[in-house]
Scaffold this active site. Structure first.
Site, PDB file in Angstrom:
ATOM      1  N   GLY A 213       0.578  -1.139  -0.235  1.00 48.12           N
ATOM      2  CA  GLY A 213       0.113  -0.257  -0.041  1.00 48.12           C
ATOM      3  C   GLY A 213       1.214   1.058   0.028  1.00 48.12           C
ATOM      4  O   GLY A 213       1.818   1.199  -0.141  1.00 48.12           O
ATOM      5  N   SER A 214       0.537   1.939   0.802  1.00 44.53           N
ATOM      6  CA  SER A 214       0.705   3.704   0.814  1.00 44.53           C
ATOM      7  C   SER A 214       2.080   3.465   1.471  1.00 44.53           C
ATOM      8  O   SER A 214       3.176   4.401   0.798  1.00 44.53           O
ATOM      9  CB  SER A 214       0.095   4.447   1.558  1.00 44.53           C
ATOM     10  N   ALA A 215       2.552   2.669   1.965  1.00 50.19           N
ATOM     11  CA  ALA A 215       4.527   2.720   2.256  1.00 50.19           C
ATOM     12  C   ALA A 215       5.679   2.669   1.110  1.00 50.19           C
ATOM     13  O   ALA A 215       6.195   3.040   0.823  1.00 50.19           O
ATOM     14  CB  ALA A 215       4.779   1.372   3.151  1.00 50.19           C
TER      15      ALA A 215
ATOM     16  N   LYS B 189       4.236   4.412  -1.258  1.00 55.52           N
ATOM     17  CA  LYS B 189       4.684   5.216  -2.105  1.00 55.52           C
ATOM     18  C   LYS B 189       6.236   5.773  -2.924  1.00 55.52           C
ATOM     19  O   LYS B 189       6.253   6.708  -3.256  1.00 55.52           O
ATOM     20  CB  LYS B 189       3.639   6.478  -1.448  1.00 55.52           C
TER      21      LYS B 189
END
Lengths: 364, 653
Positions: free
Chosen positions: B288-290, B292
């Protein structure tokens, strides 16, 4: 006749074999006798005592003129037959492993068949030399000794002791052969003997097994093949130089009868091919010296007697070694002068004494 | 005297005898020369008794020589059933000592085997009772070392364990088994046909040589701190599982690695394999966002974006084909750093569009995704990163924000380390050195630079943005008083395998960060799988910033203190509870630095010196270990008031 001393070579060969035997008996039996009698020297002490007795007997026999021996023949033959009969009875005979071969004499045992071998050779030599002219006739020359031989042979087979029986048979046959018995007579004897031996082997279970196992010991490694396999393992472990005196492991209850019938296996394990060859060469020398004594004896009686004794001891040694090396089927025969056992040792040494006595009176 | 014919016949007999004798010599020579090797071998297998003596496995130490796995000599009882005569009697006697039923023992004694174990690994006092006379025949004792893990479940997944036969089965115990195991020894002795030892026979002892010791990069104290916090969040959040990795980002050394659920190493058999799995390297999750930060790194490195560039975030709802991407909040225009700080999905997707799929893929590969990190632990998986040619139309709306890609925790931590380390990807490693028991270094390991992923400048620019995440973005819970932190939160909805859609209540909450941001000493990744969530503004949320970031903060704070990393600015009057090790929990009051000197620096000094210094300061010494001082509590420079004693750790070398 020149003054001569007895045959030194034969004497020394005998002493050498006897010494090797005493050492090997100790090496092979120490652990066994410690276990059984709580005394590692149990068998050694007895062997030493018998060697002493045997050597005394040998020296005594060498002093007696062998020509006087036939005079003792009748009582000796009678004694032999008596003992051979007695041994068959449980009251007198000691049964070991299904055979009655030993007479109980107090704490000791006597093996009458050992006496029988010597007496029979003596008898044959006497008979054959006195009936020199009649030897070629069947009824007078060939038959009477054969009857005596047959009686003793059958008594020994009744024990049963086929090994000794066969030794006697071969020794007597070779005496008959040398003395000039017609080959046809000998051949007819073979014709009778071979089927009966075949029967004897086939009829008795353990003999048949021994033969089968002899052909392939590993067919029954835990059963009948066990002893011969252990014997081969002992010899193989020894290699050329041996594992060193006392260093053998096959005597650690792996090999049955390590100090008696199979002592040669222990010798081969500890002293290697070198030790084994030494023993074989000593026996070769024994046969050679024995044959020389036979040839140089002043009379036919002496010659036949010397030949008989030499063939007996030589043949027995070879059969024993043949068995131990898996070359012949198993027979319960000791290795002369070396195996533990009083009767065998004493009578063999007396036999040597007689040979020495003959050598003292040689011609030329 | 023979006549002529008799002479010939006698010679024939003689010839026969000598032929026979010659044949026998051939036979004897054949047996004793040709067949000797084979027969000797057969004989030897009869009389030689061979007893294998197990070597002691090497010790596993942490980086400061604290023992994590040791071997104790224990005794095992065996029987040689074929050699036992009085089986019932022996079974009876042994049953009293071993506290087992006689039939149970008798069953083993009755086996048609040469060898059977009766009891494995019993203590010395029990073993000595078996030496009592009367039960020695056919029954014997052998020394068998038993593996013990004095720290229980600490670092269980890292260490792994060795089974009953002393064979490494998991973790370090498995991957370094050939070094740790050692070589077995042999006792050769002579036995007679009745199975008894013959003292006069051959007796040779080839002693076993113990295995090599392993020194880990892991620090027991940091591991303890990390596990304590991980345990807390795992319990609190009733999570399915949780993982934490603490690395030195400059070297790639693993300082701590833990998973929940965990298990007790000394009783590994009581736990299902599921709990023994080292999830940090064997389990995949969508980050997920990690992830980015990778998209941002690529964009920065490829110069497709400037700090000032603005992205329109579509008021939180962005249509890609038939799919709608949402943001947590309805943003309109965000600058590039704000996109990352606020973790806008829409902003990140637009950023990635500037980059294009090929470049994105290239950087993901370069950061190590989709391939093994090569960590020296067994069972690592490489994750799933599909080639752009296999991407769907939606992929560019998924991959940049950490979907449609599966990673392991170790991959994610390693990738982030590259940024922390100024752009060079370092391979993670757990073993510092292999040493023999007499102190020789067998193998030494060092940092393993894999490749430069981004330039130093790009790394520092990205770090600045990631500092913002913690200062004012989604990761404010990760702030550590006194230190600058760079980090990134991750909240990944989990794909529901039934519906094939992202679930609303199942998520992976994560936080990765390093501190001090510009000169990092530690990098920490916290992953909590399926936390039950926290209530925020009346909603159940699973934000990494709420669940994982506080774990980061706690672990970072204590670890920095433990490592004596000087704070950039010291908060006043704050009480920090520091637990250095599970053996010696201590409370330190950290007050204002009133005296310049404070606590003396003890590192590198001998016990004698330390004793003298502490005596000068009137402090009660508490020593752990031996050798040279490697750690202390309170740390150097700590104020001396209210400090009564000082704990000092020593290690040889």
């Amino acid at each position: 006749m020149k003054k001569v001393s007895f045959h030194l070579g034969l004497f020394l060969v005998t002493l050498a074999l006897l010494s090797i035997g005493i050492i090997m008996v100790y090496s092979a039996s120490a652990i066994l006798s410690l276990e059984k009698y709580n005394d590692p020297y149990f068998f050694l002490k007895r062997q030493l005592a018998w060697a002493f007795l045997g050597l005394s007997g040998m020296l005594a026999a060498s002093r007696i003129n062998y020509r006087a021996l036939p005079r003792l023949l009748k009582p000796l033959l009678f004694l032999t037959l008596l003992l051979l009969i007695l041994v068959l009875f449980p009251q007198f005979g000691k049964e070991i492993a299904g055979a009655r071969r030993w007479l109980k004499v107090g704490d000791f045992t006597l093996q009458p068949s050992e006496l029988a071998k010597l007496v029979l050779i003596l008898y044959m030599a006497d008979a054959l030399s006195r009936k020199k002219e009649k030897i070629r006739s069947f009824a007078y020359g060939f038959l009477p000794p054969l009857l005596i031989l047959g009686a003793i042979f059958i008594l020994i087979l009744l024990q049963p002791d086929l090994g000794t029986g066969l030794i006697i048979l071969v020794v007597i046959l070779s005496m008959l052969f040398v003395s000039g018995v017609r080959l046809a007579h000998l051949f007819s004897l073979f014709l009778v003997a071979i089927p009966s031996i075949w029967l004897l082997i086939n009829k008795v279970g353990y003999r048949k097994r021994r033969i089968l196992v002899f052909l392939d010991p590993w067919s029954d490694p835990q059963g009948a093949g066990f002893q011969i396999i252990q014997s081969l393992l002992a010899l193989g472990s020894g290699g050329i130089l041996g594992r060193g005196l006392g260093e053998g492991t096959q005597k650690l209850f792996y090999l049955p009868a390590p100090h008696t019938d199979f002592i040669f296996a222990i010798l081969g394990e500890e002293l290697g091919l070198v030790g084994g060859m030494a023993v074989i060469i000593l026996f070769g020398a024994f046969i050679y010296f024995g044959a020389r004594i036979a040839r140089r004896a002043p009379d036919l009686f002496g010659s036949l007697l010397a030949l008989g004794i030499t063939t007996w001891i030589g043949l027995q040694a070879m059969i024993n070694i043949g068995v131990v090396t898996g070359f012949l089927p198993t027979k319960g025969l000791p290795l002369p002068f070396i195996s533990f056992g009083g009767s065998s040792l004493i009578f063999s040494l007396i036999g040597v004494g007689i040979l020495l006595s003959i050598s003292l009176r040689r011609e030329g | 005297m023979f006549e002529k014919g008799q002479r010939v016949r006698a010679s024939l007999i003689l010839f026969f005898l000598f032929t026979f004798l010659f044949t026998l010599t051939l036979r004897l020579a054949y047996l004793q020369i040709v067949r000797s090797p084979e027969l000797e071998e057969k004989a030897r297998s009869q009389w030689r008794r061979t007893i294998k003596i197990e070597p002691q496995r090497g010790i596993i130490y942490d980086r400061r020589m604290r023992k994590l796995a040791i071997s104790l000599p224990l005794y095992s009882l065996y029987a040689r059933p074929k050699e036992i005569e009085n089986k019932e009697e022996i079974a009876e006697k042994l049953s009293l000592i071993l506290e087992k039923d006689p039939p149970q023992i008798l069953e083993k004694l009755n086996k048609e085997k040469n060898f059977a174990w009766l009891a494995r690994k019993m203590p010395r006092d029990l073993a000595e009772r078996i030496r009592e006379p009367g039960i020695s025949n056919g029954v014997g004792l052998t020394e068998e070392p038993k593996r013990l893990y004095p720290k229980g479940d600490l670092a269980c997944h890292l260490l792994g364990f060795a089974g009953i036969d002393d064979q490494g089965l998991e973790g370090i115990e498995l991957s370094y088994n050939r070094y740790i195991k050692g070589t077995p020894g042999w006792l050769l002795s002579t036995r007679d046909a009745r199975g008894r030892n013959v003292l006069s026979g051959e007796y040779r002892l080839y002693p076993p040589s113990g295995g090599y010791d392993i020194i880990l990069t892991m620090d027991e104290s940091i591991q303890y701190i990390a596990e304590k916090e991980l345990e807390r969040i795992y319990e609190e959040q009733e999570a399915k599982s949780a993982t934490i990795i603490v690395m030195d980002p400059k070297t790639g050394e693993i300082l701590a690695l833990a998973n929940r659920p965990s298990y007790d190493l000394d009783r590994f058999g009581d736990y299902p394999p599921d709990m023994r799995r080292n999830r940090a390297i064997t389990d995949l999750f969508e980050p997920g966002s990690a992830l980015k930060f990778v998209t941002a790194a690529a964009a920065l490195a490829e110069n497709v974006v400037e700090y000032e560039d603005r992205f329109y975030c579509e008021k939180g709802s962005f249509r890609v084909l038939d799919h709608v991407v949402h943001d947590v909040k309805k943003y309109e225009w965000l600058t590039f750093p704000e996109v990352i700080e606020k973790s806008s999905n829409i902003g990140t997707i637009k950023l990635a569009q500037e980059l294009g799929p090929l470049k994105l893929y290239e950087y993901l590969r370069s950061f190590g995704f989709g391939s093994l990190t090569g960590i020296d632990l067994p069972g690592e998986v490489s994750g799933v990163l599909r080639k752009p040619s296999k991407w769907s139309g939606l992929s560019m709306a998924a991959v940049p924000i950490g979907q449609e890609i599966s990673v392991t925790a170790i991959q994610l931590a390693t990738a982030a380390s590259a940024v922390a380390n100024g752009g060079v990807l370092m391979g993670p490693w757990v073993v510092r050195a292999i040493v023999s028991q007499d102190g020789r270094v067998i193998k030494e390991f060092g940092p393993l630079p894999i490749r430069r992923v981004i330039s130093q400048e790009t790394a520092s620019r990205l770090t600045d943005i990631l500092k913002g995440v913690v200062v004012k973005g989604t990761g404010t819970n990760a702030r550590v008083p006194g230190y600058e932190v760079a980090g990134k939160t991750g909240t990944a909805q989990k794909m529901d395998p039934k519906t094939g859609r992202y679930s609303q209540d199942k998520a992976v909450a994560s936080f990765l960060g390093w501190v001090p941001a510009d000169d990092p000493r530690i990098l920490i990744l916290v992953v909590v799988d399926e936390p039950k969530g926290l209530t925020l503004e009346g909603r159940m949320v699973h934000y990494g910033g709420l669940i994982a970031a506080p774990v980061f903060r706690e672990v970072a704070q204590r670890t920095l203190c433990y490592l004596n990393v000087p704070p950039e600015k010291c908060p006043r009057g704050e009480v920090i509870r520091v637990e250095i090790s599970n053996l010696e929990p201590e409370v330190i009051e950290r007050k204002e630095l009133e005296r310049e000197e404070g606590m003396p620096e003890l590192k590198g000094k001998s016990m004698r010196e330390v004793l003298r210094i502490l005596n000068d300061y009137d402090l009660r010494p508490n020593f752990i270990g031996s050798g040279w001082a490697v750690g202390q509590n309170p740390f150097p420079g700590a104020p001396l008031e209210e400090v009564r004693g000082c704990t000092v750790w020593f290690a040889s070398q």
